[in-house]
Design a protein around this motif. Structure first.
Motif, PDB file in Angstrom:
ATOM      1  N   HIS A   1       0.932  -1.319   0.046  1.00 22.12           N
ATOM      2  CA  HIS A   1      -0.031  -0.015   0.003  1.00 22.12           C
ATOM      3  C   HIS A   1       0.737   1.221  -0.123  1.00 22.12           C
ATOM      4  CE1 HIS A   1      -3.249  -2.608   1.378  1.00 22.12           C
ATOM      5  NE2 HIS A   1      -2.438  -3.216   2.124  1.00 22.12           N
ATOM      6  N   GLU A   2       0.702   2.230  -0.857  1.00 19.32           N
ATOM      7  CA  GLU A   2       1.303   3.490  -1.064  1.00 19.32           C
ATOM      8  C   GLU A   2       0.586   4.054  -0.076  1.00 19.32           C
ATOM      9  OE1 GLU A   2       2.575   7.305  -3.890  1.00 19.32           O
ATOM     10  OE2 GLU A   2       1.610   5.060  -4.665  1.00 19.32           O
ATOM     11  N   THR A   3       1.382   4.668   1.113  1.00 18.39           N
ATOM     12  CA  THR A   3       0.739   5.264   2.249  1.00 18.39           C
ATOM     13  C   THR A   3       1.597   6.528   2.592  1.00 18.39           C
ATOM     14  OG1 THR A   3       0.208   3.147   3.060  1.00 18.39           O
ATOM     15  CG2 THR A   3       0.184   4.713   4.704  1.00 18.39           C
ATOM     16  N   GLN A   4       0.570   7.759   2.997  1.00 16.21           N
ATOM     17  CA  GLN A   4       0.898   8.769   3.652  1.00 16.21           C
ATOM     18  C   GLN A   4       0.891   8.718   5.188  1.00 16.21           C
ATOM     19  OE1 GLN A   4       2.028  11.389   1.908  1.00 16.21           O
ATOM     20  NE2 GLN A   4       3.027  12.323   3.562  1.00 16.21           N
ATOM     21  N   ALA A   5       2.171   8.617   5.893  1.00 13.35           N
ATOM     22  CA  ALA A   5       2.239   8.228   7.273  1.00 13.35           C
ATOM     23  C   ALA A   5       1.805   9.321   7.897  1.00 13.35           C
ATOM     24  CB  ALA A   5       3.818   7.762   7.423  1.00 13.35           C
ATOM     25  N   VAL A   6       1.232   8.946   9.240  1.00 13.26           N
ATOM     26  CA  VAL A   6       1.079   9.721  10.368  1.00 13.26           C
ATOM     27  C   VAL A   6       2.394  10.642  10.978  1.00 13.26           C
ATOM     28  CG1 VAL A   6       0.098  10.281  12.680  1.00 13.26           C
ATOM     29  CG2 VAL A   6      -1.058   8.454  10.915  1.00 13.26           C
ATOM     30  N   LEU A   7       2.265  11.754  10.741  1.00 14.59           N
ATOM     31  CA  LEU A   7       3.153  12.713  11.366  1.00 14.59           C
ATOM     32  C   LEU A   7       3.041  13.308  12.568  1.00 14.59           C
ATOM     33  CD1 LEU A   7       6.066  14.404  11.070  1.00 14.59           C
ATOM     34  CD2 LEU A   7       4.873  16.236  10.129  1.00 14.59           C
ATOM     35  N   MET A   8       3.767  12.752  13.776  1.00 17.21           N
ATOM     36  CA  MET A   8       3.794  13.221  14.989  1.00 17.21           C
ATOM     37  C   MET A   8       4.987  14.014  15.370  1.00 17.21           C
ATOM     38  SD  MET A   8       2.007  10.155  17.322  1.00 17.21           S
ATOM     39  CE  MET A   8       0.363   9.488  17.292  1.00 17.21           C
ATOM     40  N   THR A   9       4.831  15.146  15.881  1.00 19.78           N
ATOM     41  CA  THR A   9       6.218  15.841  16.145  1.00 19.78           C
ATOM     42  C   THR A   9       6.533  15.512  17.439  1.00 19.78           C
ATOM     43  OG1 THR A   9       5.202  17.744  17.053  1.00 19.78           O
ATOM     44  CG2 THR A   9       5.321  17.829  14.808  1.00 19.78           C
ATOM     45  N   ASP A  10       7.682  15.722  18.208  1.00 15.09           N
ATOM     46  CA  ASP A  10       8.192  15.617  19.372  1.00 15.09           C
ATOM     47  C   ASP A  10       7.097  16.156  20.391  1.00 15.09           C
ATOM     48  OD1 ASP A  10      10.457  14.652  18.245  1.00 15.09           O
ATOM     49  OD2 ASP A  10      11.965  15.486  19.474  1.00 15.09           O
ATOM     50  N   ALA A  11       6.772  17.530  20.055  1.00 15.04           N
ATOM     51  CA  ALA A  11       5.751  18.279  20.864  1.00 15.04           C
ATOM     52  C   ALA A  11       4.431  17.490  20.956  1.00 15.04           C
ATOM     53  CB  ALA A  11       5.463  19.658  20.660  1.00 15.04           C
ATOM     54  N   ASP A  12       3.913  17.101  19.807  1.00 13.87           N
ATOM     55  CA  ASP A  12       2.761  16.243  19.756  1.00 13.87           C
ATOM     56  C   ASP A  12       2.904  15.169  20.721  1.00 13.87           C
ATOM     57  OD1 ASP A  12       1.593  17.831  17.866  1.00 13.87           O
ATOM     58  OD2 ASP A  12       2.275  16.517  16.096  1.00 13.87           O
ATOM     59  N   VAL A  13       3.784  14.118  20.598  1.00 13.16           N
ATOM     60  CA  VAL A  13       3.987  13.083  21.636  1.00 13.16           C
ATOM     61  C   VAL A  13       4.058  13.549  22.793  1.00 13.16           C
ATOM     62  CG1 VAL A  13       5.479  11.131  22.003  1.00 13.16           C
ATOM     63  CG2 VAL A  13       5.061  11.853  19.637  1.00 13.16           C
ATOM     64  N   VAL A  14       5.023  14.291  23.154  1.00 13.62           N
ATOM     65  CA  VAL A  14       4.943  14.615  24.795  1.00 13.62           C
ATOM     66  C   VAL A  14       3.719  15.146  25.286  1.00 13.62           C
ATOM     67  CG1 VAL A  14       6.250  16.157  26.571  1.00 13.62           C
ATOM     68  CG2 VAL A  14       7.472  15.041  24.798  1.00 13.62           C
ATOM     69  N   ASN A  15       2.860  16.025  24.579  1.00 10.79           N
ATOM     70  CA  ASN A  15       1.819  16.791  25.076  1.00 10.79           C
ATOM     71  C   ASN A  15       0.571  15.659  25.215  1.00 10.79           C
ATOM     72  OD1 ASN A  15       2.933  19.422  25.047  1.00 10.79           O
ATOM     73  ND2 ASN A  15       2.269  19.887  23.109  1.00 10.79           N
ATOM     74  N   TRP A  16       0.680  14.814  24.107  1.00 11.10           N
ATOM     75  CA  TRP A  16      -0.526  13.609  24.038  1.00 11.10           C
ATOM     76  C   TRP A  16      -0.221  13.023  25.263  1.00 11.10           C
ATOM     77  CZ3 TRP A  16      -0.520   9.034  20.508  1.00 11.10           C
ATOM     78  CH2 TRP A  16      -1.659   8.274  20.736  1.00 11.10           C
ATOM     79  N   LEU A  17       0.929  12.122  25.449  1.00 18.18           N
ATOM     80  CA  LEU A  17       0.980  11.193  26.482  1.00 18.18           C
ATOM     81  C   LEU A  17       1.301  11.980  27.932  1.00 18.18           C
ATOM     82  CD1 LEU A  17       3.758   9.069  24.665  1.00 18.18           C
ATOM     83  CD2 LEU A  17       1.480   8.841  24.784  1.00 18.18           C
ATOM     84  N   THR A  18       1.410  12.977  28.131  1.00  8.05           N
ATOM     85  CA  THR A  18       1.437  13.684  29.481  1.00  8.05           C
ATOM     86  C   THR A  18       0.321  14.483  29.818  1.00  8.05           C
ATOM     87  OG1 THR A  18       2.603  15.692  28.500  1.00  8.05           O
ATOM     88  CG2 THR A  18       4.294  14.032  29.258  1.00  8.05           C
ATOM     89  N   ASP A  19      -0.522  14.850  28.713  1.00  6.64           N
ATOM     90  CA  ASP A  19      -1.736  15.380  29.148  1.00  6.64           C
ATOM     91  C   ASP A  19      -2.766  14.894  28.132  1.00  6.64           C
ATOM     92  OD1 ASP A  19      -3.895  16.921  30.000  1.00  6.64           O
ATOM     93  OD2 ASP A  19      -2.798  18.951  29.503  1.00  6.64           O
ATOM     94  N   PRO A  20      -3.189  13.768  28.212  1.00 10.46           N
ATOM     95  CA  PRO A  20      -4.158  13.048  27.035  1.00 10.46           C
ATOM     96  C   PRO A  20      -5.215  13.944  26.804  1.00 10.46           C
ATOM     97  CG  PRO A  20      -3.538  11.689  28.969  1.00 10.46           C
ATOM     98  CD  PRO A  20      -3.145  12.783  29.301  1.00 10.46           C
ATOM     99  N   GLU A  21      -5.768  14.798  28.162  1.00  7.11           N
ATOM    100  CA  GLU A  21      -7.161  15.622  27.849  1.00  7.11           C
ATOM    101  C   GLU A  21      -6.661  16.899  26.953  1.00  7.11           C
ATOM    102  OE1 GLU A  21     -10.050  14.407  28.320  1.00  7.11           O
ATOM    103  OE2 GLU A  21      -8.969  12.600  29.228  1.00  7.11           O
ATOM    104  N   ALA A  22      -5.432  17.226  26.723  1.00  2.00           N
ATOM    105  CA  ALA A  22      -5.108  18.413  25.881  1.00  2.00           C
ATOM    106  C   ALA A  22      -5.525  18.284  24.532  1.00  2.00           C
ATOM    107  CB  ALA A  22      -3.699  18.827  26.097  1.00  2.00           C
TER     108      ALA A  22
END
Length: 272
Positions: free
Chosen positions: A248-269
């Motif tokens: 499958h030719e696929t456009q991958a999800v881009l998560m920046t460093d900030a995306d990851v840290v914010n998501w995992l440390t404050d899931p409600e943000a």
């Protein structure tokens, strides 16, 4: 099947994408969206216990490791992130359920510890309900394996095994990891002498993610998917995802460093 126009970037902050990712079952992570509009995911429990990512320099492998590892962390997994450049995965240093190792001595010791943890989990004989999934993300794997081999030679004694115990631990995690809820995301091409060569890719990596690859790389790592694609899309974040005998030719999800840290440390943000 008709192809659809994909965005040049599939950001984690795109409308509804975060919700789609969070709705996935435990053990499943979204790789991206294919040119046919299909969500392309990896299922560690029933389809692919490990993931092989292979790209040329600048092909997005670090981004892929970050995105996949973050999704499993969000589901409650722990992670060991091996970062030989020391700066590719700085996001990992901010998270309590992630062990980040950059220098080769630290990587060696972490993998030796992994061998003990793998044995402990296997001794539980399948009683792993209360044991968190463990993701071993190996960036620049071929360079790391070469450095581990050289490092072992600097202090190996006469009666010690010739193979680095760290390399042996990674190989054992590949072969026995499924039974212990240990999963390897391997950025590189299985070394010709370490890890059993490319035969390992065919036996253990049911999901192979390729970008900026040569025809020879395709024939070695994805022979089951048919002929080498005639053309590769130059857009950043565009991969060929090979699963079983389909690609499958696929456009991958881009998560920046900030995306990851914010998501995992404050899931409600909200998304950034």
């Amino acid at each position: 099947m008709k192809k659809t126009a994909l965005p040049k970037m599939l950001s984690f902050s795109a409308p509804d994408l975060r919700e789609q990712i969070e709705a996935l079952p435990e053990g499943t992570a979204l790789i991206g969206i294919s040119t046919t509009g299909q969500a392309i995911a990896v299922d560690l429990d029933t389809e692919s216990p490990h993931v092989l990512v292979c790209t040329a320099s600048g092909g997005g492998s670090t981004t892929m490791l970050r995105s996949l590892t973050a999704q499993f962390l969000h589901q409650g997994a722990h992670a060991l992130v091996l970062d030989p450049k020391r700066i590719s995965h700085l996001w990992a240093k901010a998270l309590p359920t992630v062990t980040h190792r950059g220098n080769i001595a630290g990587i060696h010791d972490a993998l030796v510890h992994l061998a003990a943890e793998l044995e402990r989990r296997l001794d539980l004989d399948g009683d792993l309900d209360d044991v968190p999934r463990l993701i071993v993300a190996v960036d620049e794997a071929n360079t790391t394996l070469r450095q581990l081999a050289r490092y072992w030679e600097t202090f190996r004694q006469k009666d010690d095994p010739k193979t680095s115990p760290a390399i042996a631990a990674l190989e054992e995690a590949l072969w026995a990891g499924r039974a212990a809820r240990v999963h390897v995301i391997f950025d590189g091409r299985p070394h010709t002498t370490a890890l059993g060569g490319t035969s390992v890719a065919h036996e253990l990596f049911a999901t192979v993610i390729l970008s900026r690859f040569t025809a020879n790389t395709w024939r070695r790592l994805a022979p089951m998917a048919g002929p080498v694609p005639k053309k590769q899309n130059p857009h950043p974040g565009r991969f060929h995802v090979v699963q079983q005998d389909s690609t499958h030719e696929t456009q991958a999800v881009l998560m920046t460093d900030a995306d990851v840290v914010n998501w995992l440390t404050d899931p409600e943000a909200p998304e950034s």
